[in-house]
Design an enzyme around this catalytic site. Structure first.
Site, PDB file in Angstrom:
ATOM      1  N   TRP A  39       0.816  -1.217   0.000  1.00 46.07           N
ATOM      2  CA  TRP A  39       0.000   0.000   0.000  1.00 46.07           C
ATOM      3  C   TRP A  39       0.849   1.266   0.000  1.00 46.07           C
ATOM      4  O   TRP A  39       0.318   2.359  -0.040  1.00 46.07           O
ATOM      5  CB  TRP A  39      -0.967   0.008   1.193  1.00 46.07           C
ATOM      6  CG  TRP A  39      -0.372  -0.379   2.494  1.00 46.07           C
ATOM      7  CD1 TRP A  39       0.228   0.447   3.382  1.00 46.07           C
ATOM      8  CD2 TRP A  39      -0.314  -1.687   3.062  1.00 46.07           C
ATOM      9  NE1 TRP A  39       0.665  -0.265   4.474  1.00 46.07           N
ATOM     10  CE2 TRP A  39       0.334  -1.578   4.313  1.00 46.07           C
ATOM     11  CE3 TRP A  39      -0.748  -2.958   2.640  1.00 46.07           C
ATOM     12  CZ2 TRP A  39       0.566  -2.675   5.143  1.00 46.07           C
ATOM     13  CZ3 TRP A  39      -0.523  -4.038   3.469  1.00 46.07           C
ATOM     14  CH2 TRP A  39       0.125  -3.906   4.689  1.00 46.07           C
ATOM     15  N   ARG A  40       2.165   1.095   0.071  1.00 45.79           N
ATOM     16  CA  ARG A  40       3.028   2.269  -0.084  1.00 45.79           C
ATOM     17  C   ARG A  40       3.343   2.523  -1.542  1.00 45.79           C
ATOM     18  O   ARG A  40       4.036   3.489  -1.883  1.00 45.79           O
ATOM     19  CB  ARG A  40       4.329   2.069   0.705  1.00 45.79           C
ATOM     20  CG  ARG A  40       4.121   2.192   2.199  1.00 45.79           C
ATOM     21  CD  ARG A  40       5.401   2.022   2.968  1.00 45.79           C
ATOM     22  NE  ARG A  40       5.147   2.180   4.411  1.00 45.79           N
ATOM     23  CZ  ARG A  40       5.970   1.760   5.362  1.00 45.79           C
ATOM     24  NH1 ARG A  40       7.099   1.160   5.043  1.00 45.79           N
ATOM     25  NH2 ARG A  40       5.651   1.927   6.619  1.00 45.79           N
ATOM     26  N   GLU A  52      -5.712   1.288   5.714  1.00 42.79           N
ATOM     27  CA  GLU A  52      -5.779   1.830   7.066  1.00 42.79           C
ATOM     28  C   GLU A  52      -6.904   1.199   7.871  1.00 42.79           C
ATOM     29  O   GLU A  52      -6.757   0.952   9.068  1.00 42.79           O
ATOM     30  CB  GLU A  52      -5.947   3.353   7.023  1.00 42.79           C
ATOM     31  CG  GLU A  52      -4.740   4.096   6.460  1.00 42.79           C
ATOM     32  CD  GLU A  52      -3.478   3.844   7.277  1.00 42.79           C
ATOM     33  OE1 GLU A  52      -3.590   3.449   8.456  1.00 42.79           O
ATOM     34  OE2 GLU A  52      -2.377   4.035   6.736  1.00 42.79           O
ATOM     35  N   GLY A  96     -11.023 -10.089  11.786  1.00 49.43           N
ATOM     36  CA  GLY A  96     -11.519  -9.668  13.085  1.00 49.43           C
ATOM     37  C   GLY A  96     -12.140  -8.281  13.070  1.00 49.43           C
ATOM     38  O   GLY A  96     -12.082  -7.566  12.062  1.00 49.43           O
ATOM     39  N   TYR A  97     -12.708  -7.887  14.195  1.00 48.67           N
ATOM     40  CA  TYR A  97     -13.415  -6.597  14.307  1.00 48.67           C
ATOM     41  C   TYR A  97     -14.305  -6.397  13.091  1.00 48.67           C
ATOM     42  O   TYR A  97     -14.140  -5.455  12.323  1.00 48.67           O
ATOM     43  CB  TYR A  97     -12.429  -5.439  14.433  1.00 48.67           C
ATOM     44  CG  TYR A  97     -11.723  -5.402  15.772  1.00 48.67           C
ATOM     45  CD1 TYR A  97     -12.371  -4.901  16.891  1.00 48.67           C
ATOM     46  CD2 TYR A  97     -10.433  -5.864  15.908  1.00 48.67           C
ATOM     47  CE1 TYR A  97     -11.740  -4.870  18.118  1.00 48.67           C
ATOM     48  CE2 TYR A  97      -9.796  -5.840  17.136  1.00 48.67           C
ATOM     49  CZ  TYR A  97     -10.454  -5.338  18.241  1.00 48.67           C
ATOM     50  OH  TYR A  97      -9.819  -5.315  19.447  1.00 48.67           O
ATOM     51  N   TYR A 135      -7.360   8.981  13.804  1.00 47.52           N
ATOM     52  CA  TYR A 135      -6.173   8.378  13.208  1.00 47.52           C
ATOM     53  C   TYR A 135      -6.358   8.129  11.711  1.00 47.52           C
ATOM     54  O   TYR A 135      -5.535   8.563  10.887  1.00 47.52           O
ATOM     55  CB  TYR A 135      -5.794   7.045  13.886  1.00 47.52           C
ATOM     56  CG  TYR A 135      -4.805   6.310  13.020  1.00 47.52           C
ATOM     57  CD1 TYR A 135      -3.471   6.699  13.001  1.00 47.52           C
ATOM     58  CD2 TYR A 135      -5.225   5.339  12.116  1.00 47.52           C
ATOM     59  CE1 TYR A 135      -2.573   6.109  12.142  1.00 47.52           C
ATOM     60  CE2 TYR A 135      -4.335   4.744  11.246  1.00 47.52           C
ATOM     61  CZ  TYR A 135      -3.003   5.128  11.264  1.00 47.52           C
ATOM     62  OH  TYR A 135      -2.123   4.572  10.395  1.00 47.52           O
ATOM     63  N   ASP A 153      -0.988   6.750  16.332  1.00 47.05           N
ATOM     64  CA  ASP A 153      -1.418   5.372  16.561  1.00 47.05           C
ATOM     65  C   ASP A 153      -0.580   4.829  17.710  1.00 47.05           C
ATOM     66  O   ASP A 153       0.108   5.591  18.397  1.00 47.05           O
ATOM     67  CB  ASP A 153      -1.239   4.536  15.286  1.00 47.05           C
ATOM     68  CG  ASP A 153       0.230   4.297  14.989  1.00 47.05           C
ATOM     69  OD1 ASP A 153       1.062   5.099  15.443  1.00 47.05           O
ATOM     70  OD2 ASP A 153       0.548   3.313  14.300  1.00 47.05           O
ATOM     71  N   CYS A 211      11.830   1.421  17.656  1.00 48.11           N
ATOM     72  CA  CYS A 211      11.287   1.856  18.953  1.00 48.11           C
ATOM     73  C   CYS A 211      10.154   0.922  19.353  1.00 48.11           C
ATOM     74  O   CYS A 211       9.011   1.329  19.559  1.00 48.11           O
ATOM     75  CB  CYS A 211      10.801   3.303  18.851  1.00 48.11           C
ATOM     76  SG  CYS A 211      10.577   4.129  20.441  1.00 48.11           S
ATOM     77  N   CYS A 221      18.793   3.705  16.605  1.00 45.96           N
ATOM     78  CA  CYS A 221      17.758   4.725  16.423  1.00 45.96           C
ATOM     79  C   CYS A 221      18.330   5.995  15.812  1.00 45.96           C
ATOM     80  O   CYS A 221      19.291   6.577  16.334  1.00 45.96           O
ATOM     81  CB  CYS A 221      17.095   5.057  17.756  1.00 45.96           C
ATOM     82  SG  CYS A 221      15.751   6.249  17.590  1.00 45.96           S
TER      83      CYS A 221
END
Length: 371
Positions: A39-40, A52, A96-97, A135, A153, A211, A221
DNA sequence: AATCCGGGGTT
DNA sequence: AACCCAGGATT
């Protein structure tokens, strides 16, 4: 940093120059280290929106399987708007959801009818779509259209909590407000060449790759030299964990009734848990809590349980489920919400996760083959 | 502000 | 096994 030992939850903006360096360093890192996610490769707001919606509380690795299939089935807003509920749920089965799938289609119909089939570019119009919160609205507008919309997020919350030593509980109001404040500050700056699309995705990618929730790789990092949490030695402890609640134990029995090579499947009610999904007849053993105590439509009276085939463990949010899978016979002729289907047909339904696990093993339980 | 909603990869 | 994930809706 201008800020010393901030133990409160107020985001204080760093110096201009520090902010510029942070943005530049993170963007540079992102250009080299970002994952090649499908999706990028698109800037189609519809395709980004689908990604998303799927990614809400769902891992990237899982969505990788679903996103291309879903886009092939529903290539644009109009295709999704005129699809049947069943087709959309089927494409969603396993993610799910399931409320997300309903909301997604409802939103597609709003876009189709009220926005001429074109994904809106106004923040409030996007936010008004069913299933779209702060978001997702910010994510689609920034990632697809490169608009300076902030996003927070789970990744961004964690990155900011550590970078600015925001000592709060994960997901709590105070920490979320501070994180959104930081997100607004950084994404709105136009003093350099880091586009909102890059900045927002870089923040999330940093949270996913470096992170991380536990055991952050601070040595790798790109913004470690400005990290207040790391300097204080508390990066690994932020954000503080949300107090956990003991899981609820649930015992279920699921019945596999076979007749002439066909299996009995039933559809769940249109409201509530896993609404409208298909499964094998299932009841809760010790009094109804999560599932009904008896089968709908008098099916239980005609269903004769037999020997246990296996037991399974399963988790649904806070519930820990032990399922006893039993063979059964049933004289029920089937109905609107009860069908007799061959195994391959069963596997094409919009199944619950539990039912999908069982459906994959049906062939082993065909009569005559034993368990 | 709390609770609910699925499922699974990581650790 | 515990944790938590590219959250949103409902109460």
């Amino acid at each position: 940093m201008a800020q010393t030992a901030a133990s409160d939850l107020t985001f204080e903006a760093p110096d201009e120059e520090v902010a510029r360096e942070i943005r530049s360093a993170l963007a540079e890192w992102f250009h080299h280290e970002q994952r090649d996610l499908p999706w990028r490769r698109t800037r189609d707001p519809y395709a980004v929106w689908i990604s998303e919606a799927m990614l809400q509380q769902t891992r990237v690795e899982v969505v990788l399987d679903y996103w291309p299939r879903f886009l092939r089935a529903f290539p644009d807003v109009h295709a999704l708007a005129r699809a049947t509920d069943e087709a959309v749920l089927e494409a969603w089965s396993g993610l799910g959801y399931y409320r997300r799938a309903r909301a997604l289609q409802a939103a597609a119909r709003v876009i189709d009818e009220e926005h001429g089939g074109v994904f809106p570019t106004d923040h409030d119009e996007v936010l008004a779509l069913p299933g779209v919160g702060p978001y997702t609205a910010g994510a689609v507008l920034s990632i697809a259209l490169d608009l300076p919309e902030p996003i927070v997020d789970g990744n961004v919350e964690r990155v900011f909590a550590r970078l600015f030593h925001l000592d709060g509980v994960r997901g709590s109001g105070p920490l979320m407000r501070a994180a959104w404040s930081a997100a607004r500050y950084f994404v709105a700056r136009e003093d350099d060449r880091v586009p909102p699309r890059v900045w927002n995705q870089a923040l999330m990618e940093l949270g996913a790759l470096v992170c991380t929730p536990r055991g952050p790789r601070c040595g790798a990092c790109p913004v470690g030299e400005w990290c207040a949490g790391r300097a204080a030695g508390v990066a690994d402890d932020l954000p503080r964990p949300k107090p956990k609640r003991p899981p609820v134990e649930v015992r279920l029995e699921t019945y596999l009734a076979e007749r002439d090579g066909r299996w009995l499947v039933v559809q769940r009610p249109e409201e509530g848990l896993m609404a409208g999904m298909w499964e094998f007849p299932t009841v809760e053993v010790d009094g109804p809590g999560l599932f009904p105590g008896e089968l709908p439509g008098g099916l239980g009276a005609r269903l004769e349980p037999a020997e246990e085939l296996t037991t399974m463990r399963h988790g649904i949010t806070k519930h820990r489920i032990t399922v006893s899978v039993r063979r059964a016979t049933c004289a029920d002729p089937g109905s609107k919400s009860a069908r007799w289907l061959e195994a391959p047909e069963v596997r094409e339904l919009a199944l619950t996760g539990m039912a999908r696990k069982l459906a994959e093993r049906l062939d082993a339980w065909e009569s005559g083959l034993g368990a």
